[in-house]
Design an enzyme around this catalytic site. Sequence first.
Site, PDB file in Angstrom:
ATOM      1  N   HIS A  67       0.798  -1.425   0.412  1.00  0.00           N
ATOM      2  CA  HIS A  67      -0.391   0.015  -0.065  1.00  0.00           C
ATOM      3  C   HIS A  67       0.734   1.395   0.079  1.00  0.00           C
ATOM      4  O   HIS A  67       0.913   2.222  -0.980  1.00  0.00           O
ATOM      5  CB  HIS A  67      -1.184   0.188   0.839  1.00  0.00           C
ATOM      6  CG  HIS A  67      -1.964   0.963   1.084  1.00  0.00           C
ATOM      7  ND1 HIS A  67      -2.908   1.040   0.568  1.00  0.00           N
ATOM      8  CD2 HIS A  67      -1.775   2.095   2.032  1.00  0.00           C
ATOM      9  CE1 HIS A  67      -4.015   2.443   1.156  1.00  0.00           C
ATOM     10  NE2 HIS A  67      -2.705   3.413   1.506  1.00  0.00           N
ATOM     11  N   GLU A  68       1.845   0.961   0.568  1.00  0.00           N
ATOM     12  CA  GLU A  68       2.852   2.474   1.107  1.00  0.00           C
ATOM     13  C   GLU A  68       3.466   2.810  -0.342  1.00  0.00           C
ATOM     14  O   GLU A  68       3.491   4.345  -0.743  1.00  0.00           O
ATOM     15  CB  GLU A  68       3.590   2.441   1.973  1.00  0.00           C
ATOM     16  CG  GLU A  68       2.475   2.454   3.396  1.00  0.00           C
ATOM     17  CD  GLU A  68       1.918   3.630   3.829  1.00  0.00           C
ATOM     18  OE1 GLU A  68       2.053   4.784   3.304  1.00  0.00           O
ATOM     19  OE2 GLU A  68       0.749   3.337   3.764  1.00  0.00           O
TER      20      GLU A  68
END
Length: 157
Positions: A67-68
């Site tokens: 996600h990051e």
Amino acid sequence: MEQKALQKLVEEVSIDFFELPFRHQATFNARLKTTGGRYFLQSHHLDFNPQVLEKFGMETLIGVIKHELCHYHLHLAGKGHQHKDREFKALLKKVGGLRYVPSMKEAGADEWIQLWKYQCQKCGTNVRRKRRFNTNKYVCSNCKGAFKLLGREEVQL
């Protein structure tokens, strides 16, 4: 897991799933409480919540890393890197990252909050507030009477 192991893991996930290198710093940040990770737009560093690994395991941590890294790679490419952007959603789905981290709260844990308790001296209405207020400045909305501070009170949410 130590910082060096996390850095190596983030670099491996970046190469394996995005086919792009991660050239910045990835660290654990124990001050993160409600979020799984954080991407810094200025420095391009990544922070991760160590509780994600402790509570949910390696698979969830890798989902948060993906996600990051979506934020990271899209921002560096000059594309839409925010949660609302179509490019972000498409890349996140393509790499199999987590959209949301599981709740960090203990299951079944009761939450308590402290409130300030006031009472109108004219009509007796009780009022609770999170923040303390000046009783000389504010009056009761029912009767325009003055308030008296009774003290603090713990309330279960």
